[in-house]
Design a protein around this motif. Structure first.
Motif: not given
Length: 460
Positions: A437-448, A404-410
């Motif tokens: 605004g928004d800050l999100k702990l986000s994930v990219q799963r295989p195939g997304d 899984l790939s992870w990012a914090v996005i603001n």
């Protein structure tokens, strides 16, 4: 199998007293101008013994005779003519239909009590169904109930047929103590003090004598049982006190007799039953004052029917101490937070003790939004307050599922410079948000195609 009442002692008493007709010296059946033999034969057609004949007459009365809410019909003949009558008429008509079949019927007079009528005159029956044994029945209560001037018929209610004397004594007190059929008859004062408990408890598997003895020992705080679950579940284990406490753990267990869904309802629905060897069980801890309902949803229906009902009073300090010790995540300070979702917090591994401490210190006033993406990570450390501040420093530490790939996005700023502890696999990143605004702990799963939000904050 329900036990029949032995009648040897009763027969001896009747013989000594020279009792005729119904066997009850205080009651004499009214004279009749009808021959009930044809009706008796028709009602009991196909029955092979007295027990089945008695059951057939009981069912016929329950299905065909309505309660006389004008309280003017008392005899068998009037009841037959009008298809209605009071309890005395039910009993007399039963007697007249059983008489041509050679069935010995005793009309019992006394006092009964129910939720709507604390104490009133009543009549019911003892019927000899084989040599030396008989059963207690109440065709009037089997037929239905009265609400004001409206008679409400029961649907095939057999709970008042072949009633265990230990159930009967909770609601029926005979004028003659011999009709209690108890080893030691109780007094009227003791009867008045007993809670209203009905034979439907036995339909769920409760033992009459055990419940009676519990009452005799001083326990009267019983839950309320409803008949809607009869034939659907059989109780294996249930709290036998009406009052449940916040923070206490209670075991509920049952067997399914028919297709249905079963839930415990304490505002929220609890359906996490464990299944083993034909028995469903759950250790349940109330967390909210109010009502706890053990309920079923019948196949094809949308609503739930209460089977057993309990009450949960407001929590005391001792209750809250128990709750905090067992599961701090369910403490009221946490439960009332905005965005609170105990299931999501548990899935992400949020520590309840730490969260409770943060709430009590004022650090957390509302929770961020947690999204249910399944088991994507375990959170070791993140900000737990919904609102973050521009320019402040925040640490995110997670243990991710593989690949899984992870990012914090603001608001378009991406933070992906994670450090990884090689011994534990924990990923750690420090973020200083620069944009409101928004800050999100986000994930990219295989195939997304993109990143999905796991936790969302508001930055101000």
């Amino acid at each position: 199998m329900k036990a029949k009442v032995l009648v040897a002692a009763l027969a001896l008493l009747m013989s000594v007293a020279g009792i005729a007709q119904t066997g009850n010296p205080a009651y004499e059946v009214s004279p009749s101008r009808y021959d009930y033999s044809p009706a008796a034969r028709q009602i009991t057609e196909g029955c092979t013994d007295k027990y089945d004949q008695v059951k057939a007459i009981y069912r016929w009365l329950c299905a065909n005779i309505s309660y006389d809410t004008s309280y003017t019909i008392y005899t068998a003949d009037e009841c037959w003519d009008n298809q209605r009558g009071v309890c005395q008429a039910y009993c007399e008509l039963f007697y007249r239909l059983a008489e041509p079949l050679g069935i010995d019927v005793h009309v019992i007079t006394g006092t009964s009590k129910n939720e709507l009528d604390p104490a009133g005159s009543h009549a019911w029956l003892f019927v000899v169904v084989e040599d030396g044994a008989g059963i207690l029945i109440d065709p009037t209560w089997g037929a239905g109930s009265v609400n004001g001037k409206t008679f409400i018929r029961n649907e095939n209610d057999m709970s008042w047929f072949h009633v265990d004397p230990y159930w009967m004594i909770f609601t029926h007190f005979p004028d003659d103590a011999m009709y209690q059929f108890l080893p030691t008859p109780i007094t009227r004062e003791r009867f008045d003090s007993l809670p209203i408990i009905k034979p439907v408890w036995g339909e769920y598997g409760c033992e009459a004598e055990a419940v009676f003895n519990r009452c005799m020992a001083g326990h009267t705080d019983f839950p309320k049982f409803y008949k809607e679950g009869v034939g659907y579940i059989r109780l294996v284990n249930a709290p036998m006190e009406k009052t449940l406490r916040v923070g206490q753990v209670y075991t509920f267990a049952f067997q399914k007799l028919a297709d249905c869904e079963v839930a415990l309802i304490n505002e929220d629905f609890y359906t996490n039953w464990q299944y083993r060897d034909g028995i469903y069980s759950m250790d349940f801890m109330p967390v909210k004052p109010g009502e706890v309902s053990w309920s079923i949803q019948k196949k094809g229906e949308k609503h739930y029917w209460s089977v057993v009902e309990y009450e949960v009073p407001n929590a005391t300090r001792a209750d809250l101490a128990n709750l905090e010790r067992r599961d701090p995540m369910l403490m009221p300070e946490i439960a009332r937070l905005r965005n609170m979702d105990a299931g999501s917090l548990r899935r992400y591994g949020i520590d309840g003790k730490r969260l409770l401490a943060a709430v009590r210190s004022g650090e957390v006033k509302a929770l961020p939004q947690f999204y249910n993406l399944g088991d994507v990570c375990t959170i070791d450390e993140i900000p737990l307050n919904e609102t973050l501040r521009v320019g402040n420093t925040y640490t995110f530490s997670i243990r991710s599922r593989d690949n899984l790939s992870w990012a914090v996005i603001n608001e378009g700023d991406w933070y992906r410079s994670w450090s990884v502890d090689p011994s534990t696999g924990a990923m750690r990143i420090t973020v200083v948000p620069q944009k409101a605004g928004d800050l999100k702990l986000s994930v990219q799963r295989p195939g997304d195609d993109g990143y999905l939000s796991c936790v969302k904050y508001t930055v101000r």
